[in-house]
Design an enzyme around this catalytic site. Structure first.
Site, PDB file in Angstrom:
ATOM      1  N   GLU A 212       0.837  -1.207   0.000  1.00 17.45           N
ATOM      2  CA  GLU A 212       0.000   0.000   0.000  1.00 17.45           C
ATOM      3  C   GLU A 212       0.868   1.252   0.000  1.00 17.45           C
ATOM      4  OE1 GLU A 212      -3.952  -0.624   2.444  1.00 17.45           O
ATOM      5  OE2 GLU A 212      -2.225  -1.290   3.628  1.00 17.45           O
TER       6      GLU A 212
ATOM      7  N   LYS B  47     -12.005   3.688   1.332  1.00 11.81           N
ATOM      8  CA  LYS B  47     -10.820   2.976   0.846  1.00 11.81           C
ATOM      9  C   LYS B  47     -11.313   1.789   0.007  1.00 11.81           C
ATOM     10  CE  LYS B  47      -6.404   1.172   2.541  1.00 11.81           C
ATOM     11  NZ  LYS B  47      -5.605   0.889   3.750  1.00 11.81           N
TER      12      LYS B  47
END
Length: 119
Positions: free
Chosen positions: A21, A98
């Protein structure tokens, strides 16, 4: 209390607890509801007496694109603090989406929603 809402504000950030990420980044989406009194702005048709949502949007995008954090809770808190920095804003609701979170089962979205006020 009156409300000014920005929905679906998108920017790419490198937030998350996993190395992938942080390295690759992903799109984050933010919805805001700013609570304020718009009567003076409306009476005088005066932008200086309300919140300039274009500037707020740019600040939020800069936070998403800026210094990475592990948690979207932290990102939401930073966004709320920035919004409350605008004098007319008395309260803000921040929802951070997200949609590409690293989850191993099918899902539509992950969100964290917080409400912060001057009080």
């Amino acid at each position: 209390m009156d409300r000014v809402a920005l929905r679906g504000l998108r920017a790419r950030g490198h937030h998350g607890v996993f190395p992938k990420e942080r390295e690759e980044g992903q799109t984050f989406v933010v919805d805001l509801v700013l609570s304020l009194d718009t009567r003076a702005a409306a009476a005088g048709d005066d932008l200086s007496k309300t919140v300039h949502y274009g500037i707020v949007a740019e600040e939020v995008a800069a936070l998403i694109e800026g210094e990475p954090v592990d948690l979207i809770e932290t990102l939401a808190e930073r966004i709320a603090f920035s919004c409350l920095g605008h004098a007319p804003v008395l309260e803000v609701e921040v929802c951070v989406h997200k949609p590409d979170a690293p989850i191993t089962v099918p899902f539509d979205d992950v969100t964290v929603t917080i409400t912060r006020s001057r009080v």
